[in-house]
Enzyme design. Sequence first.
Site, PDB file in Angstrom:
ATOM      1  N   LYS A  68      51.059  89.924  16.694  1.00 15.56           N
ATOM      2  CA  LYS A  68      51.464  89.115  15.553  1.00 15.56           C
ATOM      3  C   LYS A  68      51.578  89.994  14.296  1.00 15.56           C
ATOM      4  O   LYS A  68      52.366  90.918  14.277  1.00 15.56           O
ATOM      5  CB  LYS A  68      50.486  87.950  15.403  1.00 15.56           C
ATOM      6  N   ARG A  92      43.569 106.137  31.330  1.00 15.11           N
ATOM      7  CA  ARG A  92      42.992 104.788  31.236  1.00 15.11           C
ATOM      8  C   ARG A  92      41.767 104.846  30.325  1.00 15.11           C
ATOM      9  O   ARG A  92      41.525 103.979  29.501  1.00 15.11           O
ATOM     10  CB  ARG A  92      42.633 104.230  32.615  1.00 15.11           C
ATOM     11  N   ASP A  95      38.522  85.289  15.887  1.00 15.55           N
ATOM     12  CA  ASP A  95      39.904  85.654  16.165  1.00 15.55           C
ATOM     13  C   ASP A  95      40.620  85.667  14.807  1.00 15.55           C
ATOM     14  O   ASP A  95      40.850  84.617  14.209  1.00 15.55           O
ATOM     15  CB  ASP A  95      40.521  84.624  17.126  1.00 15.55           C
ATOM     16  N   TYR A  99      43.445  78.833  19.918  1.00 17.04           N
ATOM     17  CA  TYR A  99      44.704  79.210  20.554  1.00 17.04           C
ATOM     18  C   TYR A  99      44.720  78.710  22.012  1.00 17.04           C
ATOM     19  O   TYR A  99      43.720  78.851  22.725  1.00 17.04           O
ATOM     20  CB  TYR A  99      44.833  80.736  20.494  1.00 17.04           C
TER      21      TYR A  99
HETATM   22  C1  LIG Z   1      48.970  85.044  20.179  1.00 17.79           C
HETATM   23  C2  LIG Z   1      47.545  84.769  19.985  1.00 17.79           C
HETATM   24  C3  LIG Z   1      46.584  85.149  20.940  1.00 17.79           C
HETATM   25  C4  LIG Z   1      46.965  85.795  22.255  1.00 17.79           C
HETATM   26  O1  LIG Z   1      47.541  87.027  22.073  1.00 17.79           O
HETATM   27  P1  LIG Z   1      48.614  87.701  23.096  1.00 17.79           P
HETATM   28  O2  LIG Z   1      48.898  88.987  22.456  1.00 17.79           O
HETATM   29  O3  LIG Z   1      49.775  86.764  23.170  1.00 17.79           O
HETATM   30  O4  LIG Z   1      47.916  87.811  24.401  1.00 17.79           O
HETATM   31  C5  LIG Z   1      45.261  84.904  20.663  1.00 17.79           C
HETATM   32  N1  LIG Z   1      44.886  84.279  19.520  1.00 17.79           N
HETATM   33  C6  LIG Z   1      45.772  83.889  18.596  1.00 17.79           C
HETATM   34  C7  LIG Z   1      45.291  83.222  17.355  1.00 17.79           C
HETATM   35  C8  LIG Z   1      47.129  84.109  18.797  1.00 17.79           C
HETATM   36  O5  LIG Z   1      48.007  83.702  17.869  1.00 17.79           O
END
Ligand SMILES: *Cc1c(COP(=O)(O)O)cnc(C)c1O
Length: 383
Positions: free
Chosen positions: A195, A46, A170, A98
Site C-alpha cells: 500500500k 532466503r 497493523d 482487514y
Molecule cells: C492489504 C492489507 C493487508 C494484506 O496485505 P497484502 O500485502 O495484500 O498481503 C493487511 N492489512 C491491511 C490493513 C491491508 O490493507
Amino acid sequence: MGFATIAIHAGQEPDSATGAVTVPIYQTSTYAQDGLGKNKGYEYARTSNPTRLALERNLAALEGAQFGYCFASGMSAIDATLRLVKGGEHVVVSDNTYGGTFRLFTRILANYGVEFDFVNTSEVSNVEAAIKDNTRMVFVETPTNPVMMVTDLKAVSEVAHAAGARVVCDNTFMSPYLQRPLDFGVDIVVHSTTKFLNGHSDGIGGAVVLNNEDDASWIQFVQNSAGAILSPFDSWLVLRGTKTLALRMEQHDRSGRAVAAFLEDHPKVRKIYYPGSPSHKQYELAKRQQKGFGSMVSFDVGSFEGARTVLESVRLCTLAESLGGVETLICHPATMTHASVAPETRERLGITDGLVRVSVGIEDTDDIIADLDQALNTVTSDK
Ligand SMILES: *Cc1c(COP(=O)(O)O)cnc(C)c1O
C-alpha cells in the site's frame, strides 16, 4: 534527523563494491564463501540478502524500531507475527480488521488451537473485558477498513501489558509518516508494504518491525524457516517507494481532507467515514494519535444501485481493490474487499450496500473532486 532524511538514507549507503548510490538489486540465491566457515556475512538468500536487508533497516528506522523483517506479502508478515503465539493461547483482535487477517485467523490459525476473540477495540473497555488468563496478544488495526474506527493505542497497550500480552498494530493505513504506534507503547508493527510504503501499485510485500530482541529473533527464525521472504526486486521497489513517502503522504493527506470535505457537503452523500472530519466520533483521538488523517475516505450513497452508479460512472478514479497508490482507487467494500464477511456482520460494522471506499491518490485534487462530483451527480435518489 527528520523523517524524510531517514526515509532516504536509513539502511542505505553507496554500494561497497561499486559505489552505486542506489542499493543494487542483489539478484542471487547464494554467495561465494572464502573458505569453510568464512563468508562476508551472507550464505544463502532466503536467510539474508543485501537489498532486503537495506529495506528492513529502512523500515525499522521509519517506525523508530530496532528490528525489521520483510515478507512476501502483508499476510505473510501477519502470519509470521502470529507464530509468536501457540496453540492454547488467546488473541484479542479488532473486529473490523482487514478481511484477509480475519480469514487467516479464523480459517487457518484457529485449526492449530490459537483462540481468537474479535471485539470493537475502539472502546478500550471491550479489550479489557475480552482479556483472559491465556491472552498473549492484542492485534489492532487503526483506523479500520472501511469504516475508519480509531483505536486508542496508548490505552490498549496499557491494558494489554497489565495482562502480560503483546500489542500488535497493523499500521498499513497510516504508514509511519502519519502514525508511529511504537511511540504509544505498541510492541510490534506490521505492514502491507503493498500500500502506501511502496506506493506505486506495482508490488506485493509485508513487514514486521519491533524492539523486543527475543521476539525479533523468533520472527527472523520464522522468516528463514518458513521462507516467505520479499524478493530482491520487490525490496528495491519498496526502498524506492519510501524515499518519497513523506512527500506522498503530505499530498495524500491534503487531498484526503479536501475530498472528505467535498463529500460531506454533497447532496447525494448520506454519511462519510473519515477520522479527519470533525463529525467523526473519534476526531480528537485521531488528531492526538496521528500526524494527519490520510487519504482513505468512505461514504454512503444510500443504496446498492447508487453505489453501482458512482463506481461505474467514474472516469479518472479506477475501480479496483487495494489502496495507497499514487492513483485514486475506488471500490465497493460489500461486494469486493469485504465480500467474505457475513451479511449480519457487515451490517453491524456499517459496511452497507451503499458504501463506497476511496483511496485518494496524488493526482491534482481538483481533478479527483471533479470526477467524483460528475459520478455522484448521475445518482438519481436524493438525500
Ligand atoms: C492489504 C492489507 C493487508 C494484506 O496485505 P497484502 O500485502 O495484500 O498481503 C493487511 N492489512 C491491511 C490493513 C491491508 O490493507
